[in-house]
Design a protein around this motif. Structure first.
Motif, PDB file in Angstrom:
ATOM      1  N   LYS A 212       0.827  -1.210   0.000  1.00 50.46           N
ATOM      2  CA  LYS A 212       0.000   0.000   0.000  1.00 50.46           C
ATOM      3  C   LYS A 212       0.865   1.266   0.000  1.00 50.46           C
ATOM      4  CE  LYS A 212      -3.954  -2.128   2.322  1.00 50.46           C
ATOM      5  NZ  LYS A 212      -4.771  -2.172   3.568  1.00 50.46           N
ATOM      6  N   SER A 213       2.050   1.167   0.582  1.00 51.62           N
ATOM      7  CA  SER A 213       2.946   2.323   0.643  1.00 51.62           C
ATOM      8  C   SER A 213       3.820   2.451  -0.599  1.00 51.62           C
ATOM      9  CB  SER A 213       3.844   2.214   1.883  1.00 51.62           C
ATOM     10  OG  SER A 213       3.072   2.207   3.059  1.00 51.62           O
ATOM     11  N   GLY A 214       3.742   1.478  -1.487  1.00 50.65           N
ATOM     12  CA  GLY A 214       4.502   1.558  -2.731  1.00 50.65           C
ATOM     13  C   GLY A 214       5.843   0.894  -2.684  1.00 50.65           C
ATOM     14  N   GLY A 215       6.110   0.076  -1.658  1.00 48.98           N
ATOM     15  CA  GLY A 215       7.394  -0.606  -1.590  1.00 48.98           C
ATOM     16  C   GLY A 215       8.372   0.103  -0.676  1.00 48.98           C
ATOM     17  N   THR A 216       9.557  -0.441  -0.576  1.00 50.73           N
ATOM     18  CA  THR A 216      10.576   0.082   0.316  1.00 50.73           C
ATOM     19  C   THR A 216      11.728   0.659  -0.477  1.00 50.73           C
ATOM     20  OG1 THR A 216      10.055  -1.726   1.815  1.00 50.73           O
ATOM     21  CG2 THR A 216      12.045  -0.496   2.292  1.00 50.73           C
ATOM     22  N   THR A 217      11.907   1.940  -0.458  1.00 52.72           N
ATOM     23  CA  THR A 217      13.013   2.562  -1.169  1.00 52.72           C
ATOM     24  C   THR A 217      14.247   2.570  -0.285  1.00 52.72           C
ATOM     25  OG1 THR A 217      11.628   3.979  -2.500  1.00 52.72           O
ATOM     26  CG2 THR A 217      13.868   4.694  -2.209  1.00 52.72           C
ATOM     27  N   LEU A 218      15.315   1.943  -0.730  1.00 54.48           N
ATOM     28  CA  LEU A 218      16.589   2.031  -0.026  1.00 54.48           C
ATOM     29  C   LEU A 218      17.610   2.703  -0.927  1.00 54.48           C
ATOM     30  CD1 LEU A 218      16.720  -1.368   1.866  1.00 54.48           C
ATOM     31  CD2 LEU A 218      16.127   0.883   2.742  1.00 54.48           C
ATOM     32  N   LYS A 219      17.974   2.046  -2.009  1.00 60.42           N
ATOM     33  CA  LYS A 219      18.948   2.652  -2.918  1.00 60.42           C
ATOM     34  C   LYS A 219      18.474   2.665  -4.364  1.00 60.42           C
ATOM     35  CE  LYS A 219      23.041   1.443  -0.180  1.00 60.42           C
ATOM     36  NZ  LYS A 219      24.329   0.688  -0.186  1.00 60.42           N
ATOM     37  N   ASP A 220      17.997   1.526  -4.834  1.00 58.74           N
ATOM     38  CA  ASP A 220      17.823   1.377  -6.272  1.00 58.74           C
ATOM     39  C   ASP A 220      16.387   1.226  -6.752  1.00 58.74           C
ATOM     40  OD1 ASP A 220      20.699   1.206  -6.973  1.00 58.74           O
ATOM     41  OD2 ASP A 220      20.594  -0.547  -5.691  1.00 58.74           O
ATOM     42  N   TYR A 221      15.441   0.993  -5.840  1.00 57.68           N
ATOM     43  CA  TYR A 221      14.087   0.663  -6.296  1.00 57.68           C
ATOM     44  C   TYR A 221      13.257   1.901  -6.620  1.00 57.68           C
ATOM     45  CZ  TYR A 221       9.247  -0.493  -6.419  1.00 57.68           C
ATOM     46  OH  TYR A 221       7.950  -0.563  -6.803  1.00 57.68           O
ATOM     47  N   PHE A 222      12.630   1.890  -7.758  1.00 57.55           N
ATOM     48  CA  PHE A 222      11.592   2.860  -8.105  1.00 57.55           C
ATOM     49  C   PHE A 222      10.442   2.090  -8.713  1.00 57.55           C
ATOM     50  CE2 PHE A 222      13.406   6.960  -7.289  1.00 57.55           C
ATOM     51  CZ  PHE A 222      14.762   6.698  -7.230  1.00 57.55           C
ATOM     52  N   ASN A 223       9.220   2.493  -8.397  1.00 55.78           N
ATOM     53  CA  ASN A 223       8.083   1.739  -8.911  1.00 55.78           C
ATOM     54  C   ASN A 223       7.803   2.095 -10.359  1.00 55.78           C
ATOM     55  OD1 ASN A 223       6.415   4.043  -9.010  1.00 55.78           O
ATOM     56  ND2 ASN A 223       5.598   3.691  -6.951  1.00 55.78           N
ATOM     57  N   ALA A 224       6.761   1.513 -10.906  1.00 57.50           N
ATOM     58  CA  ALA A 224       6.510   1.607 -12.343  1.00 57.50           C
ATOM     59  C   ALA A 224       6.244   3.032 -12.807  1.00 57.50           C
ATOM     60  CB  ALA A 224       5.327   0.710 -12.725  1.00 57.50           C
ATOM     61  N   GLU A 225       5.821   3.897 -11.907  1.00 58.61           N
ATOM     62  CA  GLU A 225       5.562   5.283 -12.275  1.00 58.61           C
ATOM     63  C   GLU A 225       6.734   6.181 -11.911  1.00 58.61           C
ATOM     64  OE1 GLU A 225       1.937   6.109 -10.245  1.00 58.61           O
ATOM     65  OE2 GLU A 225       0.700   5.160 -11.759  1.00 58.61           O
ATOM     66  N   ALA A 226       7.889   5.577 -11.613  1.00 61.03           N
ATOM     67  CA  ALA A 226       9.115   6.300 -11.275  1.00 61.03           C
ATOM     68  C   ALA A 226       8.956   7.127 -10.005  1.00 61.03           C
ATOM     69  CB  ALA A 226       9.569   7.188 -12.427  1.00 61.03           C
ATOM     70  N   LYS A 227       8.069   6.684  -9.110  1.00 63.27           N
ATOM     71  CA  LYS A 227       7.920   7.329  -7.813  1.00 63.27           C
ATOM     72  C   LYS A 227       8.489   6.401  -6.749  1.00 63.27           C
ATOM     73  CE  LYS A 227       3.551   9.513  -9.198  1.00 63.27           C
ATOM     74  NZ  LYS A 227       2.100   9.573  -8.916  1.00 63.27           N
TER      75      LYS A 227
END
Length: 270
Positions: A212-227
């Motif tokens: 629901k939060s869009g995943g966990t951003t640490l270093k490299d992850y961006f979701n499909a909408e580049a957010k």
């Protein structure tokens, strides 16, 4: 590394642009991924209707009317994006033209991911050997217990073993064990049914929250909408060495297990 919530978020992000659409062209950078992309098999999915998109463990699978499949794994640093305009950036390795005028783009700086085209009923061990994830109706506390009750390995290592239970990576294994009040050093054979219930209940709760939060951003992850995903601010123990435990105010400790960092509360998870 993208984990189950990041993969599920990516799958949901690209799904509206791909479902009931067709891939008309494919470009490949020529650079090798974890499994070399075989462009000679593109004819298997060219102009074929995409009838479904699913996540299996940490894989995104596009199903076609012909029963052929396109399998994508994001590896350590991969990401998918859909764009209305073809503007290649560094580390774009595969670009697929969609019939609706959009582009599906696979980007992977470290090239540890994969994009594979499979013929109908073609086996692919890397996909087929994954166990059920916590959301599967098949993954019950009794089944989990039966898989681990004779294991001399730690519960932390077990949660990272995709042949036992899939989709729980290092970040979420730490969080699940903290929420369950279980030491990451407890051996599988010492885990009881009630603890299995807690593990699965908290795994679903934490993974759902992350999705629901869009995943966990640490270093490299961006979701499909580049957010970026924003679940990192909700982590209770991971990457919080030396900080106070939110539950008991003891300090969060960091240990190394199987060459992976484990974050835990020495008091709550004693």
């Amino acid at each position: 590394m993208p984990e189950l919530p990041e993969v599920e978020t990516t799958k949901r992000g690209v799904e509206p642009y791909l479902l009931n659409n067709r891939i008309t062209k494919c470009w490949h950078s020529g650079l090798s991924l974890r499994v070399p992309f075989d462009s000679s098999k593109f004819y298997l999915i060219k102009n074929d209707l995409i009838t479904g998109i699913e996540r299996i463990a940490k894989y995104i699978v596009l199903n076609f009317e012909s029963k052929n499949r396109l399998v994508i794994h994001l590896g350590m640093t991969g990401n998918l994006r859909v764009s209305k305009f073809l503007k290649k950036v560094k580390h774009d390795h595969i670009v697929m033209n969609l019939e609706n005028g959009n582009y599906l783009i696979y980007n992977d700086p470290r090239r540890f991911g994969l994009v594979s085209i499979l013929a109908n009923e073609e086996q692919f061990a890397m996909l087929d050997n994954n166990a059920d994830d916590p959301f599967s109706a098949k993954m019950t506390p009794k089944l989990l217990l039966s898989k681990i009750e004779n294991k001399n390995t730690t519960i932390k290592a077990i949660l990272l073993n995709n042949k036992i239970i899939s989709g729980i990576g290092n970040i979420y294994a730490c969080e699940v064990l903290f929420r369950s009040g279980i030491s990451p050093f407890t051996l599988g054979k010492d885990i009881d049914l009630e603890q299995c219930k807690k593990i699965l209940k908290n795994a679903k709760k934490i993974l759902n929250s992350a999705i629901k939060s869009g995943g966990t951003t640490l270093k490299d992850y961006f979701n499909a909408e580049a957010k970026p995903g924003y679940f990192k601010i909700k982590l209770k123990v991971y990457d919080r060495e030396g900080e106070e435990c939110a539950a008991c105010k003891s300090l969060i400790a960091r240990s190394i297990q199987n060459n992976r960092s484990t974050f835990h509360c020495l008091n709550c998870q004693n």
